[in-house]
Enzyme design. Structure first.
Site, short mmCIF file in Angstrom:
data_model
loop_
_atom_site.label_atom_id
_atom_site.label_comp_id
_atom_site.label_asym_id
_atom_site.label_seq_id
_atom_site.Cartn_x
_atom_site.Cartn_y
_atom_site.Cartn_z
N ASP A 199 70.98 28.34 -29.37
CA ASP A 199 69.61 28.21 -29.86
C ASP A 199 68.67 28.42 -28.68
OD1 ASP A 199 67.62 27.72 -31.68
OD2 ASP A 199 68.46 25.83 -32.39
N HIS A 232 61.53 34.07 -28.12
CA HIS A 232 61.84 32.72 -28.63
C HIS A 232 63.34 32.46 -28.73
CE1 HIS A 232 57.74 31.37 -29.73
NE2 HIS A 232 57.52 32.67 -29.61
N LYS A 251 63.13 18.12 -30.35
CA LYS A 251 61.91 17.59 -29.71
C LYS A 251 61.03 16.87 -30.73
CE LYS A 251 61.68 20.79 -25.83
NZ LYS A 251 60.87 21.77 -25.07
N GLU A 252 60.98 17.44 -31.95
CA GLU A 252 60.14 16.82 -32.98
C GLU A 252 60.68 15.43 -33.35
OE1 GLU A 252 60.18 19.72 -36.13
OE2 GLU A 252 58.96 21.13 -34.99
N LEU A 304 63.39 23.18 -31.66
CA LEU A 304 62.23 22.28 -31.71
C LEU A 304 62.53 21.03 -32.51
CD1 LEU A 304 59.41 24.93 -32.22
CD2 LEU A 304 60.15 23.82 -30.12
C1 GDG Z 1 63.14 30.00 -33.20
C2 GDG Z 1 64.34 29.91 -32.24
C3 GDG Z 1 63.08 28.20 -30.94
C4 GDG Z 1 62.58 23.30 -40.30
N1 GDG Z 1 62.85 22.85 -41.53
C5 GDG Z 1 61.70 22.42 -42.06
C6 GDG Z 1 60.70 22.61 -41.13
N2 GDG Z 1 61.26 23.16 -40.07
C7 GDG Z 1 60.55 23.51 -38.85
C8 GDG Z 1 60.87 22.50 -37.78
C9 GDG Z 1 60.66 23.31 -36.52
C10 GDG Z 1 61.00 24.72 -36.97
O1 GDG Z 1 60.95 24.76 -38.38
C11 GDG Z 1 62.40 25.12 -36.55
O2 GDG Z 1 62.37 25.43 -35.20
P1 GDG Z 1 63.69 25.57 -34.35
O3 GDG Z 1 63.29 25.62 -32.94
O4 GDG Z 1 64.55 24.41 -34.62
O5 GDG Z 1 64.43 26.89 -34.86
P2 GDG Z 1 64.05 28.42 -35.33
O6 GDG Z 1 63.31 28.45 -36.60
O7 GDG Z 1 65.34 29.14 -35.33
O8 GDG Z 1 63.08 28.98 -34.21
C12 GDG Z 1 64.40 28.52 -31.64
C13 GDG Z 1 61.90 28.46 -31.85
O9 GDG Z 1 61.94 29.78 -32.40
C14 GDG Z 1 60.59 28.31 -31.10
O10 GDG Z 1 60.55 29.15 -29.99
O11 GDG Z 1 63.10 26.83 -30.61
O12 GDG Z 1 65.45 28.45 -30.72
O13 GDG Z 1 65.54 30.20 -32.93
O14 GDG Z 1 59.33 23.28 -36.12
O15 GDG Z 1 60.02 21.43 -37.91
N3 GDG Z 1 59.44 22.27 -41.34
C15 GDG Z 1 59.14 21.71 -42.54
N4 GDG Z 1 60.06 21.52 -43.49
C16 GDG Z 1 61.35 21.85 -43.31
O16 GDG Z 1 62.17 21.68 -44.21
N5 GDG Z 1 57.88 21.32 -42.75
#
Ligand code: GDG
Length: 752
Positions: free
Chosen positions: A391, A184, A398-399, A395
């Site tokens: 990164d 990821h 995209k969200e 996501l």
């Molecule tokens: C790793 C990789 C890759 C965040 N704050 C809240 C919340 N979130 C959710 C978001 C999103 C997820 O957490 C964050 O995903 P990201 O992709 O932005 O980042 P990482 O957590 O670092 O994820 C990354 C991912 O894995 C998938 O392969 O994209 O590059 O580092 O879904 O919505 N959700 C809620 N409250 C929050 O305050 N409910």
């Protein structure tokens, strides 16, 4: 078919409150993505059905089980049993780890070594043997847990950087298992990856290669990985396919999506624009920032960009707010505490400098938001500001787009995210340049609605088509395809029944001939060809084999005749050197296969020598009627360029000479025309008819031999390679086993 998802953490966190076990959903990109896929199966839209059009070969799993750490340390076995039982109700299975393991493994090697390194923060990397030892150990604990659960039809899908050794560990215990791995986070360029100690980096790559399919978010990460595999382990690939001696691995790109419909539906449901304390945003343009607290996310750069924007654009003051949501994460790790202090101070600085009664320029929340308020923010923000320094995907970007039901809104996204590769219509910035962030905000806040919609339509269509469910189906479908291809390759393996027939024919045959290549067939490759001397037990085996009264053994090699003579002269067998230029029928002296001219050598040697000088590690081996240019020890990437140049030069130079230029396994050979192993073998077959014919070889020069043999012959190629040979065996050790069996099958009275 059952799907076993394996990740560091379970999607259900176990919490103990006043002696009671409680279970809560956990969050994060990985969990929300996979959960969406599993929900789609439970919702039965795909369960048991064939995949939708365009998803090759995927049939959906009927059940699933998630294996991972439960989020709590439980040492008492009775309590562990209770947790295990309770989690089974959520289709989850806990892997219990001690506090110390979790500290050294998760907070240690995962988050102090791999995380900073793979995100290009080498100065944050901690390299400690004891942390790696725990990483190994926890990967083994996971392996035991999975191995206990896995059944023959199951598909095991391992996730992320915490478990990079697991595919290989599991492969050793369950050779036939179907194993997929998805990373990821970014896979860094080789120059960064090589900062890891040599044994660690080799073990990590070998660990991953235990999988059948290895997935990355972007093409770049996949290429970085393939390059590291080549440079560290020496395995080449064709279109992401790596053919290991006994295993085929596919490397491919699967950009993870989001649950588009879920965000659309939620965005239609949530109340209108509201800030986190319930007040409306109607007087302000809202710029949104949501991240886990992490130094990779570029939160400070974002604040600097926003500050610069406010400085440069006083007309926007009191008209815009930055909603900054920072989600607590990895609280125990030092750099995270430091970055939190810096963010707190910076927010205070901006609010102090620009704020006034009725306007707070940065609305800062350090907490986790439930899903609906998060979507409400996505839906009500005019701009999403996503500025990671690195990164894997991201996501949040995209969200945000998925939540824009009226298709308005502007996404500003860092070019250092995987997501930016797919979201070409967003405003792209380099987060290291705060000027670009400020300028992007200026552009975003005045972008006409029609333009916003034009851009978002394109991106939303793509996100809707390739959502997270499609992503998972795509990965699992590809995994099945790889298994099918492996089966095809395996069908050519010399299995027990064919082996039995081979031995039977050999026993019955009044006269047998066995052609054996040497390097790679009877002995494994070594860097220095001179170091590949036959060991005593091999000589003994060849002696026994060649003593059979009705068996003629021919060693047929590309080596020079003096080496062959030196190693095998004491044995009662026939020798072929330089791919057939020299032939020594047993009991007779060496003779040339045909009159050959070697005057061309003196013209070619300087060319080959020059190329060897230009490629450190390459060297020239001069034989009487051929020249070999070896590069096994050279830098593989530079070598591949040099080889192309060399072959091109040689082909042009030898256009009017009767020689052949051929590329082999880490070697380029120039030899006299009409000389090859096939021609040499025919000279033996013309001499005396054989009732049993066997040829074993491992490389392209042996293909000439396989090609000339009659249909009734047994031909075997070492390694999983496409070949003219009828069968494959996995390694030279299997060849030795077979030869031992043949030797034992010789009629007693024929043995001397
Ligand atoms: C790793 C990789 C890759 C965040 N704050 C809240 C919340 N979130 C959710 C978001 C999103 C997820 O957490 C964050 O995903 P990201 O992709 O932005 O980042 P990482 O957590 O670092 O994820 C990354 C991912 O894995 C998938 O392969 O994209 O590059 O580092 O879904 O919505 N959700 C809620 N409250 C929050 O305050 N409910």
């Amino acid at each position: 078919m059952r799907l076993l998802i394996v990740s560091n953490r379970l999607p259900i966190v176990t919490v103990e409150e006043q002696g009671q076990l409680q279970f809560r959903e956990s969050a994060g990109g990985l969990v929300s993505g996979i959960s969406a896929y599993l929900d789609s199966l439970r919702g039965s839209s795909f369960r048991g059905a064939a995949a939708p059009a365009g998803v090759p070969g995927a049939s959906a799993p009927a059940r699933s089980r998630w294996i991972g750490w439960p989020g709590v340390t439980v040492e008492d076995p009775a309590k562990q049993a209770r947790v295990t039982e309770a989690l089974a109700g959520f289709d989850a299975h806990p892997v219990f780890l001690s506090d110390r393991s979790m500290d050294k493994f998760y907070h240690g090697f995962c988050n102090k070594t791999i995380w900073p390194l793979f995100h290009y923060f080498p100065s944050y990397v901690v390299c400690e043997e004891s942390l790696y030892a725990h990483y190994r150990c926890v990967n083994r604990i996971f392996c035991e847990a999975v191995a206990r659960l896995v059944q023959p039809d199951d598909v095991v899908w391992i996730h992320d950087y915490h478990l990079m050794l697991l595919p290989q560990l599991l492969r050793q215990q369950k050779p036939e298992a179907t194993i997929g791995f998805f990373l990821h986070i970014p896979f860094p360029s080789f120059e960064i990856f090589r900062l890891l100690p040599q044994t660690w980096r080799a073990e990590i790559l070998e660990g991953l290669l235990g999988a059948d399919l290895i997935g990355f978010h972007t093409y770049d990460y996949a290429q970085h990985f393939l390059r590291s595999v080549l440079r560290v382990l020496g395995h080449e690939h064709t279109m992401g396919k790596i053919l290991l001696p006994n295993h085929l691995v596919q490397v491919d790109t699967f950009p993870m999506g989001v649950d588009f419909q879920k965000f659309q539906a939620a965005a239609r449901r949530v109340p209108g624009p509201q800030d986190l304390s319930g007040e409306t945003f109607k007087d302000f343009k809202v710029v949104l920032s949501v991240d886990r607290l992490d130094y990779t996310k570029g939160i400070l750069n974002r604040l600097q960009g926003y500050e610069l924007f406010l400085e440069r654009n006083p007309q926007w003051q009191k008209k815009v707010v930055l909603v900054l949501v920072v989600v607590p994460s990895r609280i125990g790790v030092e750099q995270y505490q430091e970055i939190k202090r810096q963010i707190d101070a910076f927010v205070g600085q901006i609010n102090g400098k620009f704020g006034s009664v009725g306007w707070t320029p940065v609305l800062y929340q350090y907490r986790y938001l439930p899903f609906e308020p998060l979507v409400s923010l996505y839906a009500s923000s005019h701009v999403a500001l996503v500025t990671p320094l690195r990164d894997g995907m991201n996501l949040v970007a995209k969200e945000y787009l998925a939540s824009r039901t009226d298709r308005t809104g502007v996404l500003i996204v860092s070019e250092m995210t995987g997501a930016s590769k797919e979201l070409g219509e967003a405003i792209s910035i380099n987060p290291n340049n705060v000027g670009e962030i400020a300028a992007a905000l200026e552009t975003a806040l005045v972008m006409p609605e029609a333009e916003q919609i034009r851009r978002n339509e394109i991106m939303q269509d793509r996100l809707q088509r390739y959502d997270v469910i499609r992503w998972a189906q795509d990965f699992l479908g590809r995994l099945q395809e790889v298994k099918t291809e492996q089966k095809r390759l395996r069908a050519r393996l010399l299995r027990r029944e064919a082996r039995r027939q081979l031995l039977e024919q050999f026993r019955q045959a009044p006269h047998s001939t066995i052609f054996l290549d040497y390097d790679g067939t009877l002995i494994s490759f070594v860097d220095d060809p001179k170091a590949a001397q036959p060991p005593e037990n091999l000589l003994l085996l060849l002696r026994t084999l060649s003593q059979g009264a009705n068996t003629e053994v021919v060693l047929i090699s590309g080596r020079d005749k003096d080496t062959m003579e030196g190693w095998f002269a004491d044995l009662d067998l026939s020798l072929v050197a330089e791919h057939g230029a020299w032939i020594k029928v047993k009991g007779q002296p060496w003779r040339l296969a045909k009159p050959l001219d070697n005057t061309w050598k003196s013209a070619l040697l300087p060319i080959l020598q020059t190329y060897a000088d230009r490629l450190p590690g390459a060297f020239v081996e001069e034989k009487e009627y051929s020249i070999a240019w070896h590069y096994r020890r050279a830098d593989p990437e530079l070598a591949s360029t040099r080889v192309k140049e060399l072959v091109d030069d040689l082909v042009n130079f030898t256009a009017n000479i009767d020689v052949q230029v051929q590329q082999g396994d880490k070697v380029v050979e120039v030899r006299c025309g009409g000389i090859h192993k096939g021609a040499a073998a025919l000279s033996f077959l013309a001499k005396e008819a054989s009732d049993f014919l066997l040829a074993i070889g491992d490389d392209w020069t042996d293909e000439d031999l396989f090609r000339v043999l009659p249909d009734s012959a047994w031909s075997i190629r070492v390694g999983h390679r496409h070949s003219c040979a009828k069968f494959n065996v996995r390694s030279h050790t299997e060849v030795l086993e077979l030869l031992r069996e043949i030797s034992a099958a010789q009629p007693q009275e024929c043995s001397r």
